[in-house]
Design a protein around this motif. Structure first.
Motif, short mmCIF file in Angstrom:
data_model
loop_
_atom_site.label_atom_id
_atom_site.label_comp_id
_atom_site.label_asym_id
_atom_site.label_seq_id
_atom_site.Cartn_x
_atom_site.Cartn_y
_atom_site.Cartn_z
N UNK A 28 -44.47 108.09 -8.03
CA UNK A 28 -43.70 108.81 -7.02
C UNK A 28 -44.61 109.71 -6.22
N UNK A 29 -44.38 109.77 -4.95
CA UNK A 29 -45.17 110.62 -4.07
C UNK A 29 -44.30 111.19 -2.98
N UNK A 30 -44.91 111.99 -2.14
CA UNK A 30 -44.17 112.62 -1.07
C UNK A 30 -43.57 111.60 -0.11
N UNK A 31 -44.35 110.58 0.22
CA UNK A 31 -43.85 109.59 1.18
C UNK A 31 -42.66 108.81 0.63
N UNK A 32 -42.68 108.50 -0.66
CA UNK A 32 -41.54 107.77 -1.24
C UNK A 32 -40.32 108.68 -1.33
N UNK A 33 -40.52 109.97 -1.61
CA UNK A 33 -39.40 110.91 -1.65
C UNK A 33 -38.80 111.08 -0.26
N UNK A 34 -39.66 111.16 0.75
CA UNK A 34 -39.18 111.30 2.13
C UNK A 34 -38.44 110.04 2.57
N UNK A 35 -38.99 108.88 2.24
CA UNK A 35 -38.33 107.63 2.59
C UNK A 35 -36.97 107.53 1.91
N UNK A 36 -36.89 107.93 0.65
CA UNK A 36 -35.61 107.91 -0.06
C UNK A 36 -34.59 108.85 0.57
N UNK A 37 -35.05 110.03 0.99
CA UNK A 37 -34.14 110.97 1.64
C UNK A 37 -33.64 110.44 2.98
N UNK A 38 -34.53 109.84 3.75
CA UNK A 38 -34.11 109.26 5.03
C UNK A 38 -33.17 108.08 4.84
N UNK A 39 -33.41 107.31 3.79
CA UNK A 39 -32.51 106.19 3.48
C UNK A 39 -31.13 106.71 3.11
N UNK A 40 -31.09 107.81 2.38
CA UNK A 40 -29.82 108.42 2.01
C UNK A 40 -29.06 108.90 3.24
N UNK A 41 -29.77 109.51 4.19
CA UNK A 41 -29.14 109.95 5.44
C UNK A 41 -28.59 108.74 6.19
N UNK A 42 -29.38 107.68 6.23
CA UNK A 42 -28.95 106.46 6.91
C UNK A 42 -27.71 105.86 6.25
N UNK A 43 -27.69 105.82 4.92
CA UNK A 43 -26.54 105.28 4.20
C UNK A 43 -25.28 106.11 4.47
N UNK A 44 -25.44 107.43 4.52
CA UNK A 44 -24.30 108.31 4.79
C UNK A 44 -23.76 108.06 6.19
N UNK A 45 -24.64 107.88 7.16
CA UNK A 45 -24.21 107.60 8.53
C UNK A 45 -23.53 106.23 8.62
N UNK A 46 -24.07 105.25 7.92
CA UNK A 46 -23.46 103.91 7.95
C UNK A 46 -22.06 103.94 7.32
N UNK A 47 -21.90 104.67 6.22
CA UNK A 47 -20.59 104.79 5.57
C UNK A 47 -19.60 105.46 6.51
N UNK A 48 -20.04 106.50 7.19
CA UNK A 48 -19.19 107.20 8.14
C UNK A 48 -18.75 106.26 9.27
N UNK A 49 -19.67 105.47 9.78
CA UNK A 49 -19.34 104.52 10.86
C UNK A 49 -18.34 103.47 10.39
N UNK A 50 -18.53 102.97 9.16
CA UNK A 50 -17.58 101.98 8.63
C UNK A 50 -16.19 102.56 8.50
N UNK A 51 -16.10 103.79 8.00
CA UNK A 51 -14.80 104.43 7.85
C UNK A 51 -14.16 104.68 9.21
#
Length: 100
Positions: A28-51
């Motif tokens: 685990x490193x900073x870049x993987x943590x950042x990528x995971x956080x951005x993926x989480x933001x993206x997933x939240x936005x996609x869920x919102x759009x679907x709803x």
């Protein structure tokens, strides 16, 4: 503003991989943590759009309250990511302006 990430994003030229597989575990490193956080933001936005789409199509299984909460979660997570980005840019600028 949208921060959706496609599942097939390419890394920049010369960039190192975010994590290396070593014996079934990942480093685990900073870049993987950042990528995971951005993926989480993206997933939240996609869920919102679907709803939102389901509410517009008058799907009886999706409530307006649930949709509004998902929209607020997406907005808060995006704002948090934006603040992190701004802090990182400021830190980079500060480091680049240091005299050696």
């Amino acid at each position: 503003m949208d921060m959706r990430i496609s599942s097939t994003t390419a890394s920049p030229i010369g960039a190192r991989p975010a994590a290396r597989a070593t014996g079934g575990t990942q480093e685990a490193g900073f870049s993987s943590a950042l990528k995971g956080a951005l993926q989480s933001v993206s997933d939240t936005q996609n869920q919102s759009s679907r709803l939102q789409t389901q509410v517009q199509l008058e799907n009886p299984n999706v409530s307006l309250e649930e949709t509004m909460i998902a929209m607020q979660k997406a907005q808060v997570s995006f704002q948090a990511a934006l603040h992190v980005r701004n802090r990182m840019v400021q830190a980079y600028t500060d480091i680049m302006n240091m005299q050696v």
